[in-house]
Design a protein around this motif. Structure first.
Motif, PDB file in Angstrom:
ATOM      1  N   SER A  12      87.315   1.966  45.723  1.00 54.11           N
ATOM      2  CA  SER A  12      87.072   3.241  45.458  1.00 54.11           C
ATOM      3  C   SER A  12      85.456   3.114  46.729  1.00 54.11           C
ATOM      4  CB  SER A  12      86.291   4.982  45.133  1.00 54.11           C
ATOM      5  OG  SER A  12      87.506   4.962  44.369  1.00 54.11           O
ATOM      6  N   ASP A  66      93.509   9.725  43.970  1.00 53.00           N
ATOM      7  CA  ASP A  66      93.156   9.572  42.307  1.00 53.00           C
ATOM      8  C   ASP A  66      91.852  11.239  43.150  1.00 53.00           C
ATOM      9  OD1 ASP A  66      91.736   8.701  40.091  1.00 53.00           O
ATOM     10  OD2 ASP A  66      90.377   7.078  40.755  1.00 53.00           O
ATOM     11  N   GLN A  72      89.447  12.547  40.049  1.00 50.47           N
ATOM     12  CA  GLN A  72      88.155  11.235  39.700  1.00 50.47           C
ATOM     13  C   GLN A  72      87.181  12.034  40.931  1.00 50.47           C
ATOM     14  OE1 GLN A  72      88.122   7.463  37.731  1.00 50.47           O
ATOM     15  NE2 GLN A  72      87.616   7.337  40.179  1.00 50.47           N
ATOM     16  N   THR A 124      86.269  10.347  43.936  1.00 47.18           N
ATOM     17  CA  THR A 124      85.389   9.473  44.062  1.00 47.18           C
ATOM     18  C   THR A 124      85.060   8.926  45.738  1.00 47.18           C
ATOM     19  OG1 THR A 124      84.719   8.014  42.189  1.00 47.18           O
ATOM     20  CG2 THR A 124      83.383   6.670  43.898  1.00 47.18           C
ATOM     21  N   ASP A 174      92.938   5.581  49.470  1.00 47.28           N
ATOM     22  CA  ASP A 174      92.388   4.873  48.124  1.00 47.28           C
ATOM     23  C   ASP A 174      93.154   5.251  47.025  1.00 47.28           C
ATOM     24  OD1 ASP A 174      90.176   3.461  46.171  1.00 47.28           O
ATOM     25  OD2 ASP A 174      89.057   5.763  46.238  1.00 47.28           O
TER      26      ASP A 174
END
Ligand SMILES: Nc1ncnc2c1ncn2[C@@H]1O[C@H](COP(=O)(O)OP(=O)(O)OP(=O)(O)O)[C@@H](O)[C@H]1O
Ligand SMILES: [Mg+2]
Length: 301
Positions: A45, A68, A71, A73, A136
């Motif tokens: 990230s 992602d 999560q 980020t 990402d």
């Protein structure tokens, strides 16, 4: 059991709207850069945000996709950037951002179809209005991540400077560093490369780049051994090795303000650059030049 007829991927646009999948259109010309490594915490990230900022600094139109999203980020990094601009009245370039969560449908086949469709739709939509799409991916193997990988024109794998992390690429002989067998991740990259070649009939390239991350600033025995091992592996499993980022506190500090080393020269960003920051910024520029995403002279002041 989940309702297979109505459940879809949640695709969150930057403005918070959600859109369900729609019929695929033709892809535009945006170059797609995917940042992937099935090992958690390798710097995906952080690298993604720096690649986005470096591309935006060249004046390119950049879109980003967070695969992602649970999560989140990268999405949080971009939100923090937005908050920073509002708080300080600073104007910073922003990517068009989307976050895609894995489908929650119970049937694996249907869920996979939804995942594939969600990524295809995002890529198709964003391709027509952007020069680059930067994606990402999570530090685990899931189908959504595989689909994302299969769109790579350039796949960047950040790798922490340790033999524990190198194990994500291949099992190697402890004495000669020769490859014993490729890892599951290396096999996956090979498979998605084939998948992309079948899907894109236009001979688009798929280049796999491994970059080292969090390297020590002093030459060490471990670093030389990693050089040797990574050099030997590159020809066997088909990646190009490039220099990456050293271990520097500044990479951790910038997240809360959503900033990158490429932003610090902007008026309004009041972090004073020291020698370590300058060296770190140079590492980002060098990475972009090494992977051919630079228009290098335009990046940074
Ligand atoms: N070059 C660096 N120097 C210092 N800290 C770094 C560097 N690169 C990344 N970090 C820090 O390492 C941690 C993991 O980085 P990051 O979240 O980018 O990894 P990731 O691969 O995306 O992780 P995950 O697999 O959980 O998504 C973060 O705290 C980040 O600030
Ligand atoms: Mg991450």
């Amino acid at each position: 059991m989940a309702d297979q007829g109505t459940a879809t991927n949640r695709t969150n646009d930057q403005d918070g709207t959600q859109s369900a999948s729609a019929a695929p259109k033709t892809r535009g010309d945006a170059r797609i850069v995917v940042i992937g490594n099935q090992k958690g915490g390798s710097g995906k990230s952080t690298t993604t945000m720096h690649v986005i900022a470096a591309l935006m600094a060249t004046g390119a139109r950049v879109a980003s996709i967070d695969l992602d999203a649970r999560q989140g980020t990268l999405s949080r990094y971009i939100e923090n950037r937005h908050s920073y601009m509002t708080r300080t009245g600073t104007e910073l370039p922003m990517p068009t951002h989307r976050a895609i969560e894995p489908s929650t449908v119970a049937s694996i086949d249907v869920a996979r179809a939804h995942d594939a469709h969600a990524v295809e739709k995002a890529v198709t939509d964003l391709s027509t209005r952007h020069d680059y799409i930067v994606i990402d991916t999570p530090g685990t193997d899931n189908f959504l991540s595989r689909v994302g990988h299969s769109y790579s024109d350039t796949l960047i794998t950040p790798l922490n400077d340790s033999f524990v992390d190198l194990d994500v690429l291949a099992t190697i002989d402890p004495e000669t560093y020769a490859m014993v067998r490729p890892s599951k991740y290396a096999e996956m990259v090979f498979q998605v490369k084939m998948q992309k070649a079948r899907r894109d009939k236009s001979n688009r390239t798929f280049e796999w780049i491994v970059m080292r991350n969090r390297t020590g600033q002093l030459d060490s025995r471990n670093q030389r051994a990693m050089d040797d091992a990574l050099g030997k592996l590159s020809g066997r499993i088909g990646y190009r090795l490039v220099a990456g980022f050293s271990e520097r506190v500044i990479f951790r500090e910038l997240f809360l303000d959503g900033l990158t080393l490429l932003d610090l020269r902007n008026p309004g960003t009041d972090i004073k650059m020291n020698m370590s920051h300058l060296a770190a910024r140079q590492e980002v520029r060098d990475l972009m030049a090494a992977i051919g995403l630079d228009k290098a002279e335009a990046i940074g002041a």
